[in-house]
Design a protein around this motif. Structure first.
Motif, PDB file in Angstrom:
ATOM      1  N   ASP A  71      -4.752   4.458 -14.026  1.00 37.13           N
ATOM      2  CA  ASP A  71      -4.016   5.282 -13.432  1.00 37.13           C
ATOM      3  C   ASP A  71      -4.492   5.343 -11.986  1.00 37.13           C
ATOM      4  OD1 ASP A  71      -2.520   5.962 -15.502  1.00 37.13           O
ATOM      5  OD2 ASP A  71      -3.599   7.626 -16.118  1.00 37.13           O
ATOM      6  N   ALA A  72      -5.798   5.228 -11.482  1.00 39.60           N
ATOM      7  CA  ALA A  72      -6.332   5.066 -10.134  1.00 39.60           C
ATOM      8  C   ALA A  72      -5.649   4.018  -9.405  1.00 39.60           C
ATOM      9  CB  ALA A  72      -7.871   5.187 -10.402  1.00 39.60           C
ATOM     10  N   ASP A  73      -5.492   3.070 -10.113  1.00 34.98           N
ATOM     11  CA  ASP A  73      -5.148   1.683  -9.514  1.00 34.98           C
ATOM     12  C   ASP A  73      -3.645   2.111  -8.944  1.00 34.98           C
ATOM     13  OD1 ASP A  73      -7.341   0.016  -9.666  1.00 34.98           O
ATOM     14  OD2 ASP A  73      -6.572  -0.940 -11.185  1.00 34.98           O
ATOM     15  N   LEU A  74      -2.838   2.689 -10.009  1.00 39.85           N
ATOM     16  CA  LEU A  74      -1.415   2.947  -9.536  1.00 39.85           C
ATOM     17  C   LEU A  74      -1.147   3.877  -8.454  1.00 39.85           C
ATOM     18  CD1 LEU A  74       1.491   2.220 -10.651  1.00 39.85           C
ATOM     19  CD2 LEU A  74       1.156   3.983 -12.301  1.00 39.85           C
ATOM     20  N   VAL A  75      -2.045   5.013  -8.520  1.00 42.51           N
ATOM     21  CA  VAL A  75      -1.990   5.920  -7.643  1.00 42.51           C
ATOM     22  C   VAL A  75      -2.307   5.291  -6.291  1.00 42.51           C
ATOM     23  CG1 VAL A  75      -3.392   8.193  -6.705  1.00 42.51           C
ATOM     24  CG2 VAL A  75      -2.645   7.945  -9.145  1.00 42.51           C
ATOM     25  N   ALA A  76      -3.339   4.606  -6.157  1.00 45.99           N
ATOM     26  CA  ALA A  76      -3.758   3.996  -4.740  1.00 45.99           C
ATOM     27  C   ALA A  76      -2.822   3.068  -4.143  1.00 45.99           C
ATOM     28  CB  ALA A  76      -5.234   3.349  -4.803  1.00 45.99           C
ATOM     29  N   LEU A  77      -2.039   2.230  -5.296  1.00 49.86           N
ATOM     30  CA  LEU A  77      -1.131   1.203  -4.589  1.00 49.86           C
ATOM     31  C   LEU A  77       0.159   1.845  -4.195  1.00 49.86           C
ATOM     32  CD1 LEU A  77      -0.823  -1.647  -4.410  1.00 49.86           C
ATOM     33  CD2 LEU A  77       0.240  -1.613  -6.818  1.00 49.86           C
ATOM     34  N   ARG A  78       0.605   3.166  -4.963  1.00 46.62           N
ATOM     35  CA  ARG A  78       1.485   3.630  -4.518  1.00 46.62           C
ATOM     36  C   ARG A  78       1.396   4.317  -3.220  1.00 46.62           C
ATOM     37  NH1 ARG A  78       5.603   4.964  -8.012  1.00 46.62           N
ATOM     38  NH2 ARG A  78       4.412   4.994  -9.822  1.00 46.62           N
ATOM     39  N   LYS A  79       0.208   4.808  -2.960  1.00 47.81           N
ATOM     40  CA  LYS A  79      -0.108   5.471  -1.792  1.00 47.81           C
ATOM     41  C   LYS A  79      -0.067   4.613  -0.409  1.00 47.81           C
ATOM     42  CE  LYS A  79      -4.048   8.107   0.602  1.00 47.81           C
ATOM     43  NZ  LYS A  79      -5.434   8.598   0.557  1.00 47.81           N
ATOM     44  N   VAL A  80      -0.563   3.448  -0.716  1.00 45.22           N
ATOM     45  CA  VAL A  80      -0.610   2.579   0.476  1.00 45.22           C
ATOM     46  C   VAL A  80       0.951   2.002   0.661  1.00 45.22           C
ATOM     47  CG1 VAL A  80      -1.154   0.308  -0.773  1.00 45.22           C
ATOM     48  CG2 VAL A  80      -1.691   0.441   1.817  1.00 45.22           C
ATOM     49  N   GLY A  81       1.694   1.846  -0.552  1.00 48.77           N
ATOM     50  CA  GLY A  81       2.895   1.540  -0.452  1.00 48.77           C
ATOM     51  C   GLY A  81       3.728   2.304   0.262  1.00 48.77           C
ATOM     52  N   ARG A  82       3.713   3.793   0.093  1.00 48.65           N
ATOM     53  CA  ARG A  82       4.478   4.834   0.734  1.00 48.65           C
ATOM     54  C   ARG A  82       4.235   4.673   2.431  1.00 48.65           C
ATOM     55  NH1 ARG A  82       3.019   8.799  -2.207  1.00 48.65           N
ATOM     56  NH2 ARG A  82       4.784   8.550  -3.587  1.00 48.65           N
ATOM     57  N   VAL A  83       2.819   4.417   2.722  1.00 44.84           N
ATOM     58  CA  VAL A  83       2.615   4.467   4.169  1.00 44.84           C
ATOM     59  C   VAL A  83       3.355   3.321   4.588  1.00 44.84           C
ATOM     60  CG1 VAL A  83       0.656   3.757   5.751  1.00 44.84           C
ATOM     61  CG2 VAL A  83       0.361   5.437   3.747  1.00 44.84           C
ATOM     62  N   VAL A  84       3.398   2.121   4.026  1.00 40.89           N
ATOM     63  CA  VAL A  84       4.162   0.930   4.691  1.00 40.89           C
ATOM     64  C   VAL A  84       5.652   1.102   4.607  1.00 40.89           C
ATOM     65  CG1 VAL A  84       2.394  -0.975   4.417  1.00 40.89           C
ATOM     66  CG2 VAL A  84       3.981  -0.554   2.609  1.00 40.89           C
ATOM     67  N   ALA A  85       6.160   1.733   3.677  1.00 38.41           N
ATOM     68  CA  ALA A  85       7.434   2.133   3.539  1.00 38.41           C
ATOM     69  C   ALA A  85       7.848   3.061   4.679  1.00 38.41           C
ATOM     70  CB  ALA A  85       8.135   2.486   2.176  1.00 38.41           C
ATOM     71  N   ASN A  86       7.060   4.054   4.821  1.00 38.50           N
ATOM     72  CA  ASN A  86       7.619   4.956   5.892  1.00 38.50           C
ATOM     73  C   ASN A  86       7.378   4.716   7.124  1.00 38.50           C
ATOM     74  OD1 ASN A  86       8.053   6.997   3.939  1.00 38.50           O
ATOM     75  ND2 ASN A  86       6.145   7.905   3.957  1.00 38.50           N
ATOM     76  N   CYS A  87       6.322   3.644   7.328  1.00 31.14           N
ATOM     77  CA  CYS A  87       6.142   2.889   8.580  1.00 31.14           C
ATOM     78  C   CYS A  87       7.423   2.079   8.872  1.00 31.14           C
ATOM     79  CB  CYS A  87       5.020   2.095   8.612  1.00 31.14           C
ATOM     80  SG  CYS A  87       4.586   1.307  10.235  1.00 31.14           S
ATOM     81  N   LEU A  88       7.895   1.457   8.083  1.00 23.77           N
ATOM     82  CA  LEU A  88       9.285   0.468   8.330  1.00 23.77           C
ATOM     83  C   LEU A  88      10.179   1.537   8.559  1.00 23.77           C
ATOM     84  CD1 LEU A  88      10.441  -2.481   8.019  1.00 23.77           C
ATOM     85  CD2 LEU A  88      11.060  -1.707   5.647  1.00 23.77           C
ATOM     86  N   GLN A  89      10.604   2.375   7.911  1.00 20.01           N
ATOM     87  CA  GLN A  89      11.642   3.119   8.196  1.00 20.01           C
ATOM     88  C   GLN A  89      11.502   3.970   9.686  1.00 20.01           C
ATOM     89  OE1 GLN A  89      14.304   3.555   6.273  1.00 20.01           O
ATOM     90  NE2 GLN A  89      13.137   1.781   5.511  1.00 20.01           N
ATOM     91  N   ALA A  90      10.204   4.617  10.259  1.00 23.99           N
ATOM     92  CA  ALA A  90      10.090   4.755  11.558  1.00 23.99           C
ATOM     93  C   ALA A  90      10.730   3.819  12.453  1.00 23.99           C
ATOM     94  CB  ALA A  90       8.640   5.455  11.552  1.00 23.99           C
ATOM     95  N   MET A  91       9.880   2.590  12.122  1.00 28.55           N
ATOM     96  CA  MET A  91      10.107   1.431  13.466  1.00 28.55           C
ATOM     97  C   MET A  91      11.780   1.373  13.299  1.00 28.55           C
ATOM     98  SD  MET A  91       6.848  -0.836  12.631  1.00 28.55           S
ATOM     99  CE  MET A  91       7.376  -2.132  13.839  1.00 28.55           C
ATOM    100  N   GLY A  92      12.405   1.187  12.032  1.00 28.66           N
ATOM    101  CA  GLY A  92      13.937   0.959  11.986  1.00 28.66           C
ATOM    102  C   GLY A  92      14.615   1.947  12.840  1.00 28.66           C
ATOM    103  N   LYS A  93      14.263   3.393  12.691  1.00 31.81           N
ATOM    104  CA  LYS A  93      15.026   4.343  13.510  1.00 31.81           C
ATOM    105  C   LYS A  93      14.767   4.258  14.933  1.00 31.81           C
ATOM    106  CE  LYS A  93      14.791   7.466   9.384  1.00 31.81           C
ATOM    107  NZ  LYS A  93      14.260   8.841   8.738  1.00 31.81           N
ATOM    108  N   ALA A  94      13.604   3.605  15.308  1.00 32.13           N
ATOM    109  CA  ALA A  94      13.347   3.680  16.726  1.00 32.13           C
ATOM    110  C   ALA A  94      13.882   2.621  17.495  1.00 32.13           C
ATOM    111  CB  ALA A  94      11.816   3.497  16.881  1.00 32.13           C
ATOM    112  N   LEU A  95      14.551   1.449  16.878  1.00 33.15           N
ATOM    113  CA  LEU A  95      15.276   0.489  17.457  1.00 33.15           C
ATOM    114  C   LEU A  95      16.173   0.748  18.449  1.00 33.15           C
ATOM    115  CD1 LEU A  95      15.668  -2.037  14.494  1.00 33.15           C
ATOM    116  CD2 LEU A  95      14.318  -2.552  16.645  1.00 33.15           C
ATOM    117  N   GLU A  96      16.231   0.298  19.665  1.00 31.76           N
ATOM    118  CA  GLU A  96      17.162   0.656  20.540  1.00 31.76           C
ATOM    119  C   GLU A  96      17.246  -0.444  21.620  1.00 31.76           C
ATOM    120  OE1 GLU A  96      16.494   4.184  22.281  1.00 31.76           O
ATOM    121  OE2 GLU A  96      14.786   3.723  23.504  1.00 31.76           O
ATOM    122  N   PRO A  97      18.343  -1.042  22.116  1.00 30.18           N
ATOM    123  CA  PRO A  97      18.620  -1.926  23.322  1.00 30.18           C
ATOM    124  C   PRO A  97      17.534  -1.648  24.454  1.00 30.18           C
ATOM    125  CG  PRO A  97      20.675  -1.231  22.593  1.00 30.18           C
ATOM    126  CD  PRO A  97      19.638  -0.295  21.855  1.00 30.18           C
ATOM    127  N   GLY A  98      16.774  -2.666  25.093  1.00 29.71           N
ATOM    128  CA  GLY A  98      16.056  -2.480  26.129  1.00 29.71           C
ATOM    129  C   GLY A  98      14.269  -2.114  25.968  1.00 29.71           C
TER     130      GLY A  98
END
Length: 249
Positions: free
Chosen positions: A6-33
């Motif tokens: 279970d510790a493996d799953l918790v740790a993998l889900r933790k880093v997975g959530r970080v990269v997923a939220n990072c991707l969304q933050a970058m996508g929302k920031a996209l703008e011309p210029g």
């Protein structure tokens, strides 16, 4: 890797959530210029705030935190002085390490206004990912992933980039079972195993079947007349539908 506790799953889900939220933050920031370096800096600050390290920088000494690929660039684009324009198709690939675990995600975004071609390409690639995940269950042939992707590409009169594909992940950025093609290979008799951790990342194109190094050692492109979209999740194989690790909170 294979999930052993279970510790493996918790740790993998933790880093997975970080990269997923990072991707969304970058996508929302996209703008011309803005430049791709400015976009990458948003991802860099996000990962650093959450204690995660850029996987491509850590593992391969990549000259950026995230991979940002624009229009005919399909993968591994280096963040730099390139200025983003209205209607650009921008692929962002975010992978990171946290507490010894790695997760990998990616997605393609269109800076408005959208063309029908770019929108349809992105939607088809998203469907290809969903259909491939349906095949990703313990006991199934690994080649079913590529078959599902290829069939969806054909239904939409698109092609698969054949020298890019999915891979194992977990305790390293790239692990067994190694390269997972996005097309059907009848000679591939590998079988998916329960608790195995893999990515699925279809690369669909408007006509290209291969990508080529631009000469910078990283950026992979098609000809300028073609576009490529990619979407990616890290997941754990089960007897049923896979457990997706890279869902945003």
């Amino acid at each position: 890797m294979s999930i052993e506790s279970d510790a493996d799953l918790v740790a993998l889900r933790k880093v997975g959530r970080v990269v997923a939220n990072c991707l969304q933050a970058m996508g929302k920031a996209l703008e011309p210029g803005m430049t791709t370096r400015e976009l990458d800096e948003i991802g860099s600050k996000y990962l650093e705030f959450h204690g995660a390290r850029s996987a491509p920088r850590l593992v391969y000494n990549f000259p950026g935190t995230t991979c940002i690929s624009v229009n005919e660039e399909a993968a591994h684009g280096i963040p730099g002085s390139k200025i983003l324009m209205a209607s650009d198709l921008v692929n962002i690939d975010v992978s990171a390490e946290l507490d010894g675990y790695f997760a990998d995600t990616g997605g393609s975004f269109i800076i408005p206004p959208e063309s029908d071609l770019k929108r349809d390409l992105c939607l088809a690639t998203q469907r290809a990912l969903k259909l491939a995940m349906r095949e990703a269950r313990a006991g199934n042939l690994l080649s079913g992933i590529g078959r599902a992707i290829e069939l969806e590409a054909r239904r939409n009169h698109l092609t698969v980039i054949e020298n890019l594909g999915s891979h194992g992940v977990g305790r390293a950025l790239h692990e067994e079972p190694g390269f997972i093609p996005g097309f059907y290979d009848p000679k591939d008799k590998r079988v998916l195993k329960i608790n195995q951790v893999i990515t699925i990342e279809p690369f669909l194109s408007t006509g290209a079947r291969e990508v080529f190094d631009t000469g910078d050692g990283w950026t992979l492109v098609t000809s300028k007349k073609h576009l490529t979209a990619q979407y990616e999740h890290t997941m754990v194989i089960t007897k049923g539908q896979p457990l997706i690790m890279t869902l945003p909170a």
